[in-house]
Scaffold this motif. Structure first.
Motif, PDB file in Angstrom:
ATOM      1  N   TRP A  70     -20.620  88.708  81.805  1.00  0.00           N
ATOM      2  CA  TRP A  70     -22.035  88.984  82.031  1.00  0.00           C
ATOM      3  C   TRP A  70     -22.777  87.728  82.522  1.00  0.00           C
ATOM      4  N   LEU A 100     -26.942  96.098  74.910  1.00  0.00           N
ATOM      5  CA  LEU A 100     -25.506  96.367  74.839  1.00  0.00           C
ATOM      6  C   LEU A 100     -24.832  95.563  73.730  1.00  0.00           C
ATOM      7  N   THR A 101     -25.161  94.282  73.633  1.00  0.00           N
ATOM      8  CA  THR A 101     -24.489  93.452  72.631  1.00  0.00           C
ATOM      9  C   THR A 101     -24.935  93.781  71.211  1.00  0.00           C
ATOM     10  N   SER A 103     -25.989  96.720  70.203  1.00  0.00           N
ATOM     11  CA  SER A 103     -25.370  98.016  69.897  1.00  0.00           C
ATOM     12  C   SER A 103     -23.891  97.850  69.564  1.00  0.00           C
TER      13      SER A 103
END
Length: 141
Positions: A70, A100-101, A103
């Motif tokens: 990323w 995202l991270t 979650s």
């Protein structure tokens, strides 16, 4: 020491994976120590090593790999380091990377703990974690 540093620089992916795993494990150990949870049985350690192993596993399996790729992608899309460029990277990171991270962290831990509802912690903690990250990283410009 110079050889170790040269090896880390020569292999950034490996050093990133090891670094994130160590970072997640040490953060969990510090949190357990600060919170001061009572040992499960008398004479046992106040550290829950299984918990630390689960946190390190999430760091190793997801976060290290995701963040490596990323952040490289962000640098290719927005090269450089001026204020506008860095602000753009932070905004993109907070809008895409952070959800995202966060979650992956809560859901990954719940799955490793074999919880009945792997989304329960995520539902309870996501917005607080996300907003704390937005405030923190926005001030780090």
């Amino acid at each position: 020491m110079n050889r170790a540093w040269a090896a880390f620089k020569a292999h950034p992916y490996i050093s990133n994976v090891l670094g994130y795993t160590a970072l997640f494990a040490s953060a969990d150990l510090i949190q357990q120590r600060v919170l001061g949870k009572k040992p499960a049985a008398e004479g046992s350690s106040s550290i829950n090593w299984h918990q630390t192993a689960r946190v390190a596993t999430v760091g190793f399996c997801f976060h290290a790999n995701f963040n490596y790729h990323w952040l490289r992608w962000l640098e290719r899309m927005l090269p450089g380091g001026g204020v506008k460029v860095v602000a753009g990277k932070v905004v993109l990171d907070q809008l895409v990377g952070a959800p995202l991270t966060i979650s992956a962290f809560y859901i990954g831990l719940s799955l490793l703990e074999r919880r009945d509802d792997p989304l329960a912690d995520w539902r309870q903690k996501f917005w607080t974690s996300y907003m704390a990250g937005v405030v923190y990283w926005s001030t780090m410009l």
